[in-house]
Design an enzyme around this catalytic site. Structure first.
Site, mmCIF file in Angstrom:
data_model
loop_
_atom_site.group_PDB
_atom_site.id
_atom_site.type_symbol
_atom_site.label_atom_id
_atom_site.label_comp_id
_atom_site.label_asym_id
_atom_site.label_seq_id
_atom_site.Cartn_x
_atom_site.Cartn_y
_atom_site.Cartn_z
ATOM 1 N N TYR A 177 0.710 -1.216 -0.256
ATOM 2 C CA TYR A 177 0.005 -0.031 -0.109
ATOM 3 C C TYR A 177 1.047 1.273 -0.003
ATOM 4 C CZ TYR A 177 -4.670 -2.088 0.370
ATOM 5 O OH TYR A 177 -5.846 -2.724 0.153
ATOM 6 N N GLU A 195 1.955 6.267 -6.835
ATOM 7 C CA GLU A 195 0.660 7.172 -7.478
ATOM 8 C C GLU A 195 1.117 8.736 -7.394
ATOM 9 O OE1 GLU A 195 -3.036 5.518 -6.261
ATOM 10 O OE2 GLU A 195 -1.967 3.669 -6.455
#
Length: 218
Positions: A142, A149
């Site tokens: 994560y 991102e």
């Protein structure tokens, strides 16, 4: 035969195949190109668009109650990834370190996740290694994915400063809002998965057989 269950089986198996292809291609091209993101991207771009855009269906799955996934976390994860896929496709300058991080995080995560769902849908006991990976790998993946991102979005900012929304303000403002949303968004996703990990792999389950865990986790 239940049409809904057949649909979910086909959907999840398709996702397993698609993301496995992306994962294998990603690592083969990484080794071949020396982790050169611009050279790696063309080899996974079509599959990445197909299977990541295909994840939009999960929002409708949650809305209609087809699956018990929390709507908020589903929307957060799917929306951000759809935006990232579009950025990677239309802004070549964004294909750099961010792509290397998110490409690894996404593909590993999705192969594990959809494999897990497929075992459940076919009524098969989930192998403990897969169960453990499902509720442990996110601890690293994560943050890796979010870092990738955010880096990718930052790389796209120069382009979005030149594009406006109906001539009112630059699209870069929206990108900044999305970047800032990662703070509560990651917290929401991370705490949800930590709670699920504690529920499935917690101390109270240490002495329970895998079959019992499989029955407990729906």
């Amino acid at each position: 035969m239940d049409a809904k269950k057949v649909y979910l089986k086909v959907y999840n198996l398709s996702m397993v195949v698609g993301w496995t292809f992306i994962l294998i291609t990603y690592f083969l091209k990484a080794l071949e190109t020396g982790f050169d993101a611009p050279l790696m991207y063309p080899h996974v771009r079509i599959a990445l668009m197909i299977f990541q855009y295909g994840a939009i269906l999960e929002i409708f799955h949650a809305i209609t109650g087809l699956v018990p996934s929390p709507l908020g976390t589903t929307i957060t994860q799917v929306f951000s990834r759809v935006v990232l896929v579009a950025v990677l496709e239309y802004i070549p300058e964004s294909r750099a370190l961010g792509f290397l991080l998110l490409g690894c995080a996404w593909s590993v995560t999705e192969v594990i996740r959809y494999s897990f769902y497929s075992f459940k849908l076919f009524g098969l006991p989930v192998p403990y290694p897969l169960l453990w990976c499902r509720y442990s790998f996110f601890i690293v993946l994560y943050p890796m994915g979010v870092s990738g991102e955010v880096i990718t979005l930052f790389k796209s900012l120069p382009y979005f400063r030149t594009v406006t929304v109906f001539g009112l303000f630059p699209v870069s403002y929206i990108i900044w809002a999305l970047i800032l949303y990662y703070i509560p968004g990651l917290y929401m996703l991370y705490t949800y998965m930590l709670s699920q990990r504690k529920k499935v792999l917690g101390k109270k389950n240490e002495n329970k057989p895998v079959e019992a865990l499989n029955k407990k986790e729906n």
